[in-house]
Structure formats: C-alpha cells, structure tokens
Scaffold this motif. Structure first.
Motif, PDB file in Angstrom:
ATOM      1  N   ARG A 182      67.813  34.920  62.155  1.00  0.00           N
ATOM      2  CA  ARG A 182      67.367  33.996  63.195  1.00  0.00           C
ATOM      3  C   ARG A 182      66.666  32.827  62.522  1.00  0.00           C
ATOM      4  O   ARG A 182      66.301  32.896  61.354  1.00  0.00           O
ATOM      5  N   ARG A 183      66.474  31.748  63.270  1.00  0.00           N
ATOM      6  CA  ARG A 183      65.822  30.556  62.742  1.00  0.00           C
ATOM      7  C   ARG A 183      64.397  30.468  63.274  1.00  0.00           C
ATOM      8  O   ARG A 183      64.170  30.632  64.468  1.00  0.00           O
ATOM      9  N   VAL A 184      63.447  30.200  62.393  1.00  0.00           N
ATOM     10  CA  VAL A 184      62.064  30.010  62.811  1.00  0.00           C
ATOM     11  C   VAL A 184      61.859  28.560  63.228  1.00  0.00           C
ATOM     12  O   VAL A 184      62.203  27.632  62.486  1.00  0.00           O
ATOM     13  N   LEU A 185      61.310  28.361  64.423  1.00  0.00           N
ATOM     14  CA  LEU A 185      60.851  27.050  64.857  1.00  0.00           C
ATOM     15  C   LEU A 185      59.335  27.118  65.021  1.00  0.00           C
ATOM     16  O   LEU A 185      58.823  28.037  65.675  1.00  0.00           O
ATOM     17  N   GLU A 186      58.641  26.154  64.456  1.00  0.00           N
ATOM     18  CA  GLU A 186      57.180  26.161  64.518  1.00  0.00           C
ATOM     19  C   GLU A 186      56.668  25.324  65.679  1.00  0.00           C
ATOM     20  O   GLU A 186      57.136  24.206  65.906  1.00  0.00           O
ATOM     21  N   ALA A 187      55.705  25.884  66.391  1.00  0.00           N
ATOM     22  CA  ALA A 187      54.928  25.147  67.391  1.00  0.00           C
ATOM     23  C   ALA A 187      53.469  25.325  66.993  1.00  0.00           C
ATOM     24  O   ALA A 187      52.785  26.232  67.473  1.00  0.00           O
ATOM     25  N   PRO A 188      52.974  24.485  66.073  1.00  0.00           N
ATOM     26  CA  PRO A 188      51.653  24.730  65.488  1.00  0.00           C
ATOM     27  C   PRO A 188      50.528  24.773  66.522  1.00  0.00           C
ATOM     28  O   PRO A 188      50.586  24.116  67.567  1.00  0.00           O
ATOM     29  N   LEU A 189      49.503  25.553  66.189  1.00  0.00           N
ATOM     30  CA  LEU A 189      48.286  25.562  66.986  1.00  0.00           C
ATOM     31  C   LEU A 189      47.640  24.180  66.954  1.00  0.00           C
ATOM     32  O   LEU A 189      47.866  23.394  66.030  1.00  0.00           O
ATOM     33  N   GLY A 190      46.809  23.911  67.948  1.00  0.00           N
ATOM     34  CA  GLY A 190      46.078  22.657  67.971  1.00  0.00           C
ATOM     35  C   GLY A 190      44.912  22.674  67.006  1.00  0.00           C
ATOM     36  O   GLY A 190      44.609  23.697  66.368  1.00  0.00           O
TER      37      GLY A 190
ATOM     38  N   GLN B  15      59.226  36.129  57.458  1.00  0.00           N
ATOM     39  CA  GLN B  15      60.092  36.947  56.617  1.00  0.00           C
ATOM     40  C   GLN B  15      61.045  37.810  57.449  1.00  0.00           C
ATOM     41  O   GLN B  15      62.253  37.859  57.189  1.00  0.00           O
ATOM     42  N   PHE B  16      60.513  38.480  58.460  1.00  0.00           N
ATOM     43  CA  PHE B  16      61.346  39.367  59.258  1.00  0.00           C
ATOM     44  C   PHE B  16      62.358  38.587  60.092  1.00  0.00           C
ATOM     45  O   PHE B  16      63.513  38.994  60.219  1.00  0.00           O
ATOM     46  N   VAL B  17      61.925  37.474  60.682  1.00  0.00           N
ATOM     47  CA  VAL B  17      62.827  36.688  61.520  1.00  0.00           C
ATOM     48  C   VAL B  17      63.986  36.135  60.691  1.00  0.00           C
ATOM     49  O   VAL B  17      65.159  36.210  61.099  1.00  0.00           O
TER      50      VAL B  17
ATOM     51  N   LEU C 246      58.736  46.225  62.849  1.00  0.00           N
ATOM     52  CA  LEU C 246      60.104  46.697  63.054  1.00  0.00           C
ATOM     53  C   LEU C 246      60.432  46.725  64.543  1.00  0.00           C
ATOM     54  O   LEU C 246      61.579  46.480  64.941  1.00  0.00           O
ATOM     55  N   GLY C 247      59.431  46.983  65.376  1.00  0.00           N
ATOM     56  CA  GLY C 247      59.634  46.887  66.816  1.00  0.00           C
ATOM     57  C   GLY C 247      59.914  45.463  67.248  1.00  0.00           C
ATOM     58  O   GLY C 247      60.755  45.216  68.120  1.00  0.00           O
ATOM     59  N   VAL C 248      59.214  44.496  66.646  1.00  0.00           N
ATOM     60  CA  VAL C 248      59.473  43.086  66.930  1.00  0.00           C
ATOM     61  C   VAL C 248      60.932  42.756  66.620  1.00  0.00           C
ATOM     62  O   VAL C 248      61.633  42.096  67.407  1.00  0.00           O
ATOM     63  N   VAL C 249      61.400  43.202  65.468  1.00  0.00           N
ATOM     64  CA  VAL C 249      62.788  42.946  65.086  1.00  0.00           C
ATOM     65  C   VAL C 249      63.750  43.500  66.133  1.00  0.00           C
ATOM     66  O   VAL C 249      64.700  42.822  66.558  1.00  0.00           O
ATOM     67  N   GLU C 250      63.498  44.726  66.583  1.00  0.00           N
ATOM     68  CA  GLU C 250      64.405  45.335  67.562  1.00  0.00           C
ATOM     69  C   GLU C 250      64.347  44.609  68.903  1.00  0.00           C
ATOM     70  O   GLU C 250      65.372  44.444  69.574  1.00  0.00           O
ATOM     71  N   MET C 251      63.169  44.149  69.314  1.00  0.00           N
ATOM     72  CA  MET C 251      63.069  43.411  70.569  1.00  0.00           C
ATOM     73  C   MET C 251      63.786  42.065  70.460  1.00  0.00           C
ATOM     74  O   MET C 251      64.478  41.640  71.396  1.00  0.00           O
ATOM     75  N   LEU C 252      63.638  41.400  69.317  1.00  0.00           N
ATOM     76  CA  LEU C 252      64.329  40.123  69.139  1.00  0.00           C
ATOM     77  C   LEU C 252      65.841  40.314  69.119  1.00  0.00           C
ATOM     78  O   LEU C 252      66.589  39.456  69.604  1.00  0.00           O
ATOM     79  N   LYS C 253      66.313  41.417  68.592  1.00  0.00           N
ATOM     80  CA  LYS C 253      67.748  41.701  68.617  1.00  0.00           C
ATOM     81  C   LYS C 253      68.252  41.862  70.049  1.00  0.00           C
ATOM     82  O   LYS C 253      69.400  41.516  70.352  1.00  0.00           O
ATOM     83  N   LEU C 254      67.384  42.379  70.930  1.00  0.00           N
ATOM     84  CA  LEU C 254      67.792  42.591  72.315  1.00  0.00           C
ATOM     85  C   LEU C 254      67.943  41.288  73.088  1.00  0.00           C
ATOM     86  O   LEU C 254      68.746  41.201  74.024  1.00  0.00           O
ATOM     87  N   VAL C 255      67.155  40.265  72.716  1.00  0.00           N
ATOM     88  CA  VAL C 255      67.108  39.050  73.555  1.00  0.00           C
ATOM     89  C   VAL C 255      67.608  37.791  72.849  1.00  0.00           C
ATOM     90  O   VAL C 255      67.631  36.725  73.460  1.00  0.00           O
TER      91      VAL C 255
END
Length: 392
Positions: free
Chosen positions: A140-148, A133-135, A105-114
């Motif tokens: 918001r839209r999820v963009l993936e940058a997969p791990l190597g 799920q939360f994003v 829920l903190g992540v959600v609030e930080m993403l709302k700020l920026v």
C-alpha cells in the motif's frame, strides 16, 4: 459516559521496584540492542515487574500445561468489561471481535479487508515508525497528513489528504493512532467525530490503533474511536500489551463497528492461529484483575512526566517537551540545540543514552527524539544529566 475515578492508591509504584542491575539481566531487545554502559530509553518496554494477577494466571497455566491453542471469548469479554468501567463505553460487542496476533499484525489484516494493493493509507506524522514499514510491506502507499503545530490532528490537512487519496476511484484507509505515539496526544470526542465525518464524506475507512489507551495521564479521558457518532464503519485494534508490558505475550483484539461487522467476518481463519494462548490468558488477567497495578503505574508515569519537565528546565532548557496526555513516552523537540536532524545519535555516542530518533517518525520528526518514561526516577535523572553533558 460514566468513568471510574483515577485512584493510584493501594499498589506500590511499579517503576520504583527493579534495580538497574536486575533489569540488565533481561534478554529483550531494550537491554540487548546496546552495550551495557548505555541507558536504554528508546523502545516502549517498561522497567516494571509484571502485575501479580498476570504472573499468577501465566504460572497457573504453565503448571497445568495449558499451552495449546486459544479458544473462546474470554479476552473480548474482559476488554468489554474494562472499557465499560474505565471509559464508560458499553458499545464493545464481543460478537464483533476477533483475536489477532498483535496490534500491528491486526492492523495489516484490517487494511487488507478494506483496501487493495496500491491503495493509499493515510497517517498523521510524526507517528509510530512501523506504520510506514508495515503499510509499505503490504504493497500500500503511505500518504501523510501531518499533525498541526499543536501536535493535534489538522482537520483541514486531513480533508485535503482524504480528497487526494480517493481521487481516481481508489479505496483508502486512515490509520489513526489513538492515543498518539509519539506525542501522547489524546484525541477528543469532537476531534474524533470530525475525523469520522470526513471519513464518511470521502469514503475513507478508519482503522484505529488504540494500543496505548490504558495509559492515560491523570485528568485525560481516552475516547474509543468506535464510540463516536458516525464511526460505525470503523475498525479498531486494542490490547493489554502496552498498559501491562506484555509485548512478549502476543495477543490483541480486532473490533468492528456495527457497519463493519461483515468486513471483520471476512478475516481469514488462519489469522486466529497466530495469537499465543498463554498471551490471551495474560491479557485477560490484566484487564480483569490488574487495574490497581495499572493505576499505580499511571501515577508513577505522571510523577515521571513532572520530573522530566523539571530536569529539562534545569539542565536542557532549550529542549521543548509538551507533557503528553497518554502513553509512557515523551516527545522532545531538540532543534534549538543545533544537533542536526538526528539528536539521538549525538546523545547515544556522547552521552551513552539510547533514545528513538525523531527522523523515523516521518514528517515533523527531524530534530526530535522520543524518550521512554517507563523507568525509575533515578534512571531518568541520570539520562538527562548525561544528555546535558553530551553537549559540553
């Protein structure tokens, strides 16, 4: 940075204390999602008794009727002290923190700020499923940058994703999982510095989920994202939740880098009404007085990592598992078994072992499962035995 030495002595291994019969009396989701004949090694709840200082603090609060609303900076001060002793980081400024209900829920609030509605949020799959799920729930839209292939951040892929994210003038954020769930990867100072440099170059704001930071393996050094050069605009979420098994006692801290203080100051007042006062008390006690218990747990997890490697080599040699440097989780590559995209379904139906399906973790998760190592050696041994028998 000066770090305290790793010393698990002086406390019994918390993973060897509770019997399976006693654990099955618990009513949390780990023990109620499946029938009693299933060994639950999926969700990140740990099979441990709580650290004695946490029990005392909560019991004293209940006896006093201290069950009102949270106040003060004791939690932030405890985390700052822990961070300095444990990670050699003296840059956690209490004045740049805010109590939030929990890390996600903190992540959600930080993403709302920026970011704003429709803006992209970059993640590094395979990664913790609630990131998606939360994003998406917050528009918001999820963009993936997969791990190597080495299960580390691929900086070339990340840069390309940052470039796409900000095309057209969009604001964008990078939701960084550090240490990484499910792989257990501990990002190095060099990797994190490179991430911060890319974020500055493209104007991407970094929000770091650092909930697993206390659970490093022996020899692994966690590096707080806000401690690396160039991360001044970053935001971090930390908690004692995973390290001390306190998910049911809701409380976390949002931390702003020096250049993000004004963003954190815009956090709505009502967000601070969500954390549990008793949760704050529990987390503060864990960080202040629960470090001996934590180190005993870390030692037990190290033992279980070695045990799992031996068991897989003996019973499931086709399964690949790179030892994680942190978390209480193991990421198993089961593709060579030929069980399809979701081996967890097979292990549950045929072996009565509940694991987290890799498909839920995004790109790179198919054919994998996540196993929770925070159980007794006997339970882990029985789980691998059942998984092997499920293939027969």
């Amino acid at each position: 940075m000066n770090r305290i030495p790793y010393d698990p002595s002086g406390e019994p291994n918390p993973l060897r204390v509770l019997s399976l019969d006693l654990l099955r009396r618990r009513t949390s989701v780990k023990w109620r999602a499946h029938p009693a004949d299933v060994l639950p090694l999926w969700v990140a709840e740990m099979d441990v008794p709580l650290a004695a200082p946490v029990v005392r603090a909560v019991t004293d609060a209940l006896a006093l009727g201290d069950t009102g609303y949270p106040a003060g900076t004791g939690y932030a001060e405890a985390l700052a002290g822990f961070a300095e002793k444990r990670w050699g980081w003296d840059g956690l400024a209490v004045r740049r923190t805010a109590i939030v209900p929990d890390v996600m829920l903190g992540v959600v609030e930080m993403l709302k700020l920026v970011t704003g509605p429709g803006d992209p949020v970059i993640v590094n799959p395979p990664v913790y499923p609630p990131f998606y799920q939360f994003v998406e729930h917050m528009d918001r839209r999820v963009l993936e940058a997969p791990l190597g292939p080495d299960l580390r951040i691929d900086l070339g892929v990340l840069e390309g994703t940052f470039r796409r994210a900000v095309a057209g003038g969009h604001r964008a954020a990078h939701l960084l999982c550090s240490p990484h769930n499910p792989t257990g990867t501990v990002h190095t100072a060099e990797e994190l510095s490179a991430v911060s440099a890319l974020a500055r170059r493209y104007g991407v704001r970094v929000v770091a989920d650092e909930i697993h930071a206390p659970l490093t393996a022996a020899g692994a050094d966690f590096v707080p994202y806000l401690s690396v050069p160039g991360a001044e605009e970053g935001l971090s979420l930390m908690s004692a939740s995973k390290g001390w098994n306190l998910a049911g006692l809701k409380a976390a801290l949002a931390i702003a880098g020096p250049a993000a203080a004004a963003d954190l100051a815009r956090l709505p007042e009502e967000v601070g009404h969500g954390p549990s006062h008793v949760g704050v008390i529990a987390h503060t006690a864990a960080l202040t007085d629960g470090t001996a218990w934590l180190d005993a747990l870390r030692g037990g997890l190290d033992d279980n990592r070695r045990l799992l490697a031996d068991l897989l080599a003996e019973h499931l040699p086709a399964v690949t598992c790179r030892p994680g440097e942190a978390t209480c989780l193991a990421w198993l590559d089961c593709r060579a078994l030929g069980l399809g995209d979701d081996p967890a379904e097979v292990f549950l139906e045929r072996g009565r072992v509940a694991l987290s399906p890799g498909t839920a973790f995004g790109t790179g998760g198919a054919g994998h499962v996540r196993l929770n190592l925070a159980a007794s050696p006997e339970v882990i041994t029985e789980a691998v035995r059942r998984m092997a028998a499920a293939l027969g």
